[in-house]
Scaffold this motif. Sequence first.
Motif, PDB file in Angstrom:
ATOM      1  N   UNK A 188      -0.798 -13.513  -5.033  1.00 24.67           N
ATOM      2  CA  UNK A 188       0.201 -12.567  -5.549  1.00 24.67           C
ATOM      3  C   UNK A 188       0.541 -11.495  -4.517  1.00 24.67           C
ATOM      4  N   UNK A 189       0.391 -11.822  -3.251  1.00 21.54           N
ATOM      5  CA  UNK A 189       0.736 -10.865  -2.203  1.00 21.54           C
ATOM      6  C   UNK A 189       2.237 -10.574  -2.221  1.00 21.54           C
ATOM      7  N   UNK A 190       2.581  -9.359  -1.846  1.00 20.28           N
ATOM      8  CA  UNK A 190       3.979  -8.971  -1.783  1.00 20.28           C
ATOM      9  C   UNK A 190       4.112  -7.487  -1.537  1.00 20.28           C
ATOM     10  N   UNK A 191       5.343  -7.003  -1.502  1.00 13.98           N
ATOM     11  CA  UNK A 191       5.579  -5.583  -1.262  1.00 13.98           C
ATOM     12  C   UNK A 191       5.327  -4.746  -2.508  1.00 13.98           C
ATOM     13  N   UNK A 192       5.344  -5.379  -3.685  1.00 14.18           N
ATOM     14  CA  UNK A 192       5.002  -4.751  -4.960  1.00 14.18           C
ATOM     15  C   UNK A 192       4.855  -5.883  -5.973  1.00 14.18           C
ATOM     16  N   UNK A 193       4.336  -5.591  -7.172  1.00 17.67           N
ATOM     17  CA  UNK A 193       4.197  -6.664  -8.167  1.00 17.67           C
ATOM     18  C   UNK A 193       5.542  -7.343  -8.441  1.00 17.67           C
ATOM     19  N   UNK A 236       0.821  -1.210   0.000  1.00 19.60           N
ATOM     20  CA  UNK A 236       0.000   0.000   0.000  1.00 19.60           C
ATOM     21  C   UNK A 236       0.851   1.255   0.000  1.00 19.60           C
ATOM     22  N   UNK A 237       1.915   1.266   0.801  1.00 20.49           N
ATOM     23  CA  UNK A 237       2.810   2.420   0.835  1.00 20.49           C
ATOM     24  C   UNK A 237       3.467   2.634  -0.526  1.00 20.49           C
ATOM     25  N   UNK A 238       3.917   1.541  -1.135  1.00 18.61           N
ATOM     26  CA  UNK A 238       4.554   1.628  -2.458  1.00 18.61           C
ATOM     27  C   UNK A 238       3.548   2.110  -3.504  1.00 18.61           C
TER      28      UNK A 238
END
Length: 211
Positions: free
Chosen positions: A203-208, A115-117
Amino acid sequence: MKKILVLGANGKIARLAEKEFLEQTDDQLVLFLRNSSRLSVADSDREQVVEGDTTNVKQLEDVLDGVDVVYANLAGDNIKDQAAAVTTAMNEKNVKRLIWISTIGIYDEVPGKFGEWNNSVLDGYLQKYRAAADVIEGTDLDFTIIRPAWLTDKDEIDFEITQKGEDFKGTEVSRKSIAHVVVEVAQNNTEIRHSIGVNKPGTDGDKPAWY
């Protein structure tokens, strides 16, 4: 059989949705876009191409006769103005059903580092799309707002849905999946007055992963 007005008919998701409408339904399509020379039809018996401007209420009213569903696949810095024109024209012509493609993060619904990214990458963009969604949600139309995760061109239909007020899941989804959701909700008249997030499970993660 339904008559579907596609706004922004040459967009990538729109073209995939148009293909599925033609292959999986008997619907008639009115393909509305700014530059009609960019678009060729696959079935001249079921597709009509109209050149026009989605901020021009009169032009929109002229193509709404007999339309059952408006599917808007629009973009641009003036997206709020486009939303206002589309909803005004629909109200004038008493067309109730609207499917509107928005974007992930307009409600600050994306949790964690992703979300932050997402907020940092889309800063400025999200506010415009939220304003457009606010216009639509302020009407009495039977709308469905679709908020896709980051888009891929994978040849797959694989998705899950979250509702407004729930945390968004995943980081990506295929354009083909979003097109399929458009066709499904248009055909089945589901997700009325809902704003839905759409992502590919797992596909969870800090970004794609591909970014």
